[in-house]
Design an enzyme around this catalytic site. Structure first.
Site, PDB file in Angstrom:
ATOM      1  N   ASN A   1       0.838  -1.208   0.000  1.00  0.00           N
ATOM      2  CA  ASN A   1       0.000   0.000   0.000  1.00  0.00           C
ATOM      3  C   ASN A   1       0.871   1.256   0.000  1.00  0.00           C
ATOM      4  O   ASN A   1       0.607   2.216  -0.729  1.00  0.00           O
ATOM      5  CB  ASN A   1      -0.922   0.026   1.229  1.00  0.00           C
ATOM      6  CG  ASN A   1      -1.837  -1.190   1.297  1.00  0.00           C
ATOM      7  OD1 ASN A   1      -2.106  -1.822   0.282  1.00  0.00           O
ATOM      8  ND2 ASN A   1      -2.296  -1.532   2.493  1.00  0.00           N
TER       9      ASN A   1
ATOM     10  N   LYS B   1      -0.297   8.164  15.892  1.00  0.00           N
ATOM     11  CA  LYS B   1      -1.500   8.383  15.085  1.00  0.00           C
ATOM     12  C   LYS B   1      -2.734   8.215  15.973  1.00  0.00           C
ATOM     13  O   LYS B   1      -2.854   7.233  16.711  1.00  0.00           O
ATOM     14  CB  LYS B   1      -1.521   7.391  13.923  1.00  0.00           C
ATOM     15  CG  LYS B   1      -0.382   7.640  12.921  1.00  0.00           C
ATOM     16  CD  LYS B   1      -0.266   6.541  11.892  1.00  0.00           C
ATOM     17  CE  LYS B   1       0.401   5.309  12.472  1.00  0.00           C
ATOM     18  NZ  LYS B   1       0.614   4.229  11.504  1.00  0.00           N
TER      19      LYS B   1
ATOM     20  N   GLY C   1      -6.050   8.324  14.914  1.00  0.00           N
ATOM     21  CA  GLY C   1      -7.262   8.053  14.134  1.00  0.00           C
ATOM     22  C   GLY C   1      -7.866   9.359  13.635  1.00  0.00           C
ATOM     23  O   GLY C   1      -7.155  10.239  13.143  1.00  0.00           O
TER      24      GLY C   1
ATOM     25  N   GLY D   1      -6.337  12.873  14.306  1.00  0.00           N
ATOM     26  CA  GLY D   1      -5.081  13.357  13.727  1.00  0.00           C
ATOM     27  C   GLY D   1      -3.858  12.654  14.271  1.00  0.00           C
ATOM     28  O   GLY D   1      -3.854  11.439  14.429  1.00  0.00           O
TER      29      GLY D   1
ATOM     30  N   ASP E   1      -1.255   3.276   6.527  1.00  0.00           N
ATOM     31  CA  ASP E   1      -0.373   3.261   5.350  1.00  0.00           C
ATOM     32  C   ASP E   1      -0.529   4.569   4.589  1.00  0.00           C
ATOM     33  O   ASP E   1       0.452   5.120   4.083  1.00  0.00           O
ATOM     34  CB  ASP E   1      -0.706   2.075   4.434  1.00  0.00           C
ATOM     35  CG  ASP E   1      -0.510   0.744   5.143  1.00  0.00           C
ATOM     36  OD1 ASP E   1       0.317   0.686   6.073  1.00  0.00           O
ATOM     37  OD2 ASP E   1      -1.188  -0.224   4.783  1.00  0.00           O
TER      38      ASP E   1
ATOM     39  N   ASP F   1      -7.745  -1.529   0.444  1.00  0.00           N
ATOM     40  CA  ASP F   1      -6.697  -1.075   1.367  1.00  0.00           C
ATOM     41  C   ASP F   1      -5.778  -0.030   0.740  1.00  0.00           C
ATOM     42  O   ASP F   1      -4.973   0.595   1.439  1.00  0.00           O
ATOM     43  CB  ASP F   1      -5.841  -2.269   1.830  1.00  0.00           C
ATOM     44  CG  ASP F   1      -6.624  -3.207   2.738  1.00  0.00           C
ATOM     45  OD1 ASP F   1      -7.847  -3.017   2.882  1.00  0.00           O
ATOM     46  OD2 ASP F   1      -6.012  -4.135   3.304  1.00  0.00           O
TER      47      ASP F   1
HETATM   48  O1  KDG Z   1      -2.257  -1.639   6.772  1.00  0.00           O
HETATM   49  C1  KDG Z   1      -3.172  -2.319   5.947  1.00  0.00           C
HETATM   50  C2  KDG Z   1      -2.771  -3.752   5.984  1.00  0.00           C
HETATM   51  O2  KDG Z   1      -3.079  -4.257   7.238  1.00  0.00           O
HETATM   52  C3  KDG Z   1      -3.420  -4.603   4.975  1.00  0.00           C
HETATM   53  O3  KDG Z   1      -3.364  -4.103   3.648  1.00  0.00           O
HETATM   54  C4  KDG Z   1      -2.994  -6.026   5.014  1.00  0.00           C
HETATM   55  O4  KDG Z   1      -0.663  -6.102   5.331  1.00  0.00           O
HETATM   56  C5  KDG Z   1      -1.748  -6.407   5.740  1.00  0.00           C
HETATM   57  C6  KDG Z   1      -1.881  -7.165   6.962  1.00  0.00           C
HETATM   58  O5  KDG Z   1      -0.931  -7.886   7.292  1.00  0.00           O
HETATM   59  O6  KDG Z   1      -2.896  -7.075   7.639  1.00  0.00           O
END
Ligand code: KDG
Length: 312
Positions: A38, A226, A228, A231, A258, A294
């Protein structure tokens, strides 16, 4: 010279179209997922040269994933196919107000066979940023070694190291091992990017200033917690402030962190101030939660600018 190097496992994601529980779902939409994928997608959409190190199975899912990675113009020079192992899969329930149900089929996947030998960058020794997450620490001994090798590579070559702990409890045998391993990596980072709950779990502290001090005292230069929709809280040895988040309609929260990493790292690469990089992180995190996959909300430059203008 690459802009960014990262390593991780991409998974084909089947997201339930309607039902909250995966066992009840009848219809799914196919997407791509994987935290470091991502981040690679988001940075590539902002026109950076991103090397994504991974392995794919020689199966229809691996082929779908390779086509996707190519179509996103991510640098594929360090992607290998392993005909003896499958590409990882992930299933996701539908939920907009809480974290959705997640189920993985990734044990012994091709990406869990990633090893140090996949990280030979030859003479091209340099990148501006290396981005690593706790997910790749948990997949296998080989991926763990690869992550620490890259972290050390960053230190030795003066490359900025960003780390997102991305705690995925399902992937670890024990909580203590998870905490010790992820913290060892976190202590090597220049910028550590935990979520609030993750940082509480990793440190045992409940207050953000205690959490930040824990990492700053270990030599981490910048800690960004972070929060949520509220901010992010930013700490360095000189300053502390919070940067409010953007209020948007949430479709699915997965991938927000991400998105934040994409915005923040792109700010570093564009030499924005720390605060403006965090604003960009919040913006791309917000854009990502407005879509069901995602990485499908990650913007190009035009969309990002439009969003920021619309929020003034
Ligand atoms: O941050 C998003 C990810 O959690 C998702 O795309 C999938 O990499 C992943 C995971 O291991 O959960």
């Amino acid at each position: 010279m690459f802009d960014v190097i990262t390593v991780g496992e991409p998974m084909v994601l089947f997201a339930s179209n309607e039902k909250e529980k995966i066992r009840d779902a009848e219809q799914f939409t196919k997407y791509t997922a994987g935290s470091e994928l991502n981040v690679s997608v988001g940075l590539s959409r902002l026109n950076y040269d991103v090397v994504y190190v991974t392995r794919l199975g020689k199966d229809p899912f691996g082929e779908f994933m390779y086509d996707f990675i190519k179509s996103e113009k991510i640098n594929t020079s360090h992607i290998k196919f392993d005909p003896s192992r499958p590409t990882g899969l992930m299933f996701k329930g539908k939920s907009k107000d809480k974290d959705p149900e997640i189920f993985y089929m990734r044990r012994n996947s091709a990406a869990s066979g990633i090893c140090k030998d996949d990280l030979d960058f030859g003479k091209n020794k340099s990148a501006k940023v290396i981005h690593l997450t706790g997910i790749s620490l948990a997949l296998s001994e080989g991926t763990k070694k690869a992550v620490f090798f890259l972290a050390q590579f960053a230190k030795e070559n003066g490359i900025k190291l960003t780390v997102d702990p991305n705690l995925r409890y399902q992937l670890w045998d024990s909580k203590d091992e998870m905490i010790n391993t992820v913290n060892t990596l976190a202590f090597m980072s220049d910028v550590f990017l935990p979520g609030l709950k993750e940082s509480q779990m990793l440190t045992g502290f409940s207050e953000i200033d205690q959490i930040a001090s824990f990492y700053l005292n270990k030599g981490v230069k910048t800690v960004i917690i972070k929060l949520g929709k509220n901010g992010a809280a930013v700490f360095t040895d000189k300053e502390f402030y919070t940067v409010p988040g953007f209020k948007v309609p949430v479709v699915d929260t997965v991938g927000a962190g991400d998105g934040f990493a994409v915005g923040f790292i792109s700010g570093l690469l564009d030499e924005l101030t720390l605060k403006d990089s965090v604003i960009r992180g919040n913006a791309i995190g917000a854009l990502q939660v407005m879509t069901p996959g995602d990485n499908d909300g990650l913007p190009n430059r035009t969309k990002l600018e439009e969003f920021l203008r619309s929020m003034i």
